[in-house]
Scaffold this motif. Structure first.
Motif, mmCIF file in Angstrom:
data_model
loop_
_atom_site.group_PDB
_atom_site.id
_atom_site.type_symbol
_atom_site.label_atom_id
_atom_site.label_comp_id
_atom_site.label_asym_id
_atom_site.label_seq_id
_atom_site.Cartn_x
_atom_site.Cartn_y
_atom_site.Cartn_z
ATOM 1 N N SER A 96 0.843 -1.194 0.000
ATOM 2 C CA SER A 96 0.000 0.000 0.000
ATOM 3 C C SER A 96 0.878 1.244 0.000
ATOM 4 O O SER A 96 1.935 1.261 0.632
ATOM 5 C CB SER A 96 -0.913 0.024 1.226
ATOM 6 N N CYS A 97 0.404 2.253 -0.680
ATOM 7 C CA CYS A 97 1.078 3.555 -0.706
ATOM 8 C C CYS A 97 0.032 4.591 -0.317
ATOM 9 O O CYS A 97 -0.848 4.932 -1.124
ATOM 10 C CB CYS A 97 1.627 3.836 -2.089
ATOM 11 N N ALA A 98 0.125 5.068 0.903
ATOM 12 C CA ALA A 98 -0.830 6.046 1.411
ATOM 13 C C ALA A 98 -0.258 7.444 1.238
ATOM 14 O O ALA A 98 0.881 7.710 1.625
ATOM 15 C CB ALA A 98 -1.131 5.773 2.878
ATOM 16 N N ALA A 99 -1.057 8.322 0.650
ATOM 17 C CA ALA A 99 -0.609 9.689 0.388
ATOM 18 C C ALA A 99 -1.306 10.673 1.313
ATOM 19 O O ALA A 99 -2.495 10.528 1.603
ATOM 20 C CB ALA A 99 -0.885 10.056 -1.062
ATOM 21 N N SER A 100 -0.547 11.661 1.758
ATOM 22 C CA SER A 100 -1.115 12.687 2.643
ATOM 23 C C SER A 100 -2.012 13.633 1.878
ATOM 24 O O SER A 100 -2.920 14.230 2.425
ATOM 25 C CB SER A 100 0.002 13.478 3.308
#
Length: 124
Positions: free
Chosen positions: A21-25
């Motif tokens: 997973s790549c969670a972006a702000s």
């Protein structure tokens, strides 16, 4: 400024699966293309996959075609990399990166932001 955080790495046996997973702000689908890169010890960053902003067009390196799938959930500001049929040569630190415009897996330096990486180890 966009901040990215990868997760989901770990130790898996050959033939197994992981979902990164790549969670972006801050995540606006119309603006940011997201790429996944990996780096094994002693090697350069290798482009794995990317997904374009807007139309969501995807690209894959030949080494992962048919095994990896990239997808995005804009409501969660997250991009996923589903990795199946993992091989020992997939072992690396995996990074996600963001850039405005079209996606590319040529070089991570073409991206404006990237995360700290998550370790994927494929071993029996």
């Amino acid at each position: 400024q966009v901040q990215l955080a990868e997760s989901g790495g770990g130790l898996v046996q050959p033939g197994g699966s992981l979902r990164l997973s790549c969670a972006a702000s801050e995540f606006t689908a119309d603006y940011y293309a997201i790429g996944w890169f990996r780096q094994a010890p002693g090697t350069e960053h290798e482009g794995v996959s990317c997904i374009s902003s807007g139309n969501g067009r995807t690209f894959y390196a030949d080494s992962v075609k048919g095994r990896f799938t990239i997808s995005r959930d804009n409501a969660k500001s997250t991009v996923y990399l589903q990795m199946n049929s993992l091989k020992t040569e997939d072992t690396a630190v995996y990074y996600c990166a963001a850039r405005v415009g079209t996606c590319s897996i040529v070089s991570i330096t073409a991206y404006d932001y990237w995360g700290q990486g998550t370790q994927v180890t494929v071993s029996s």
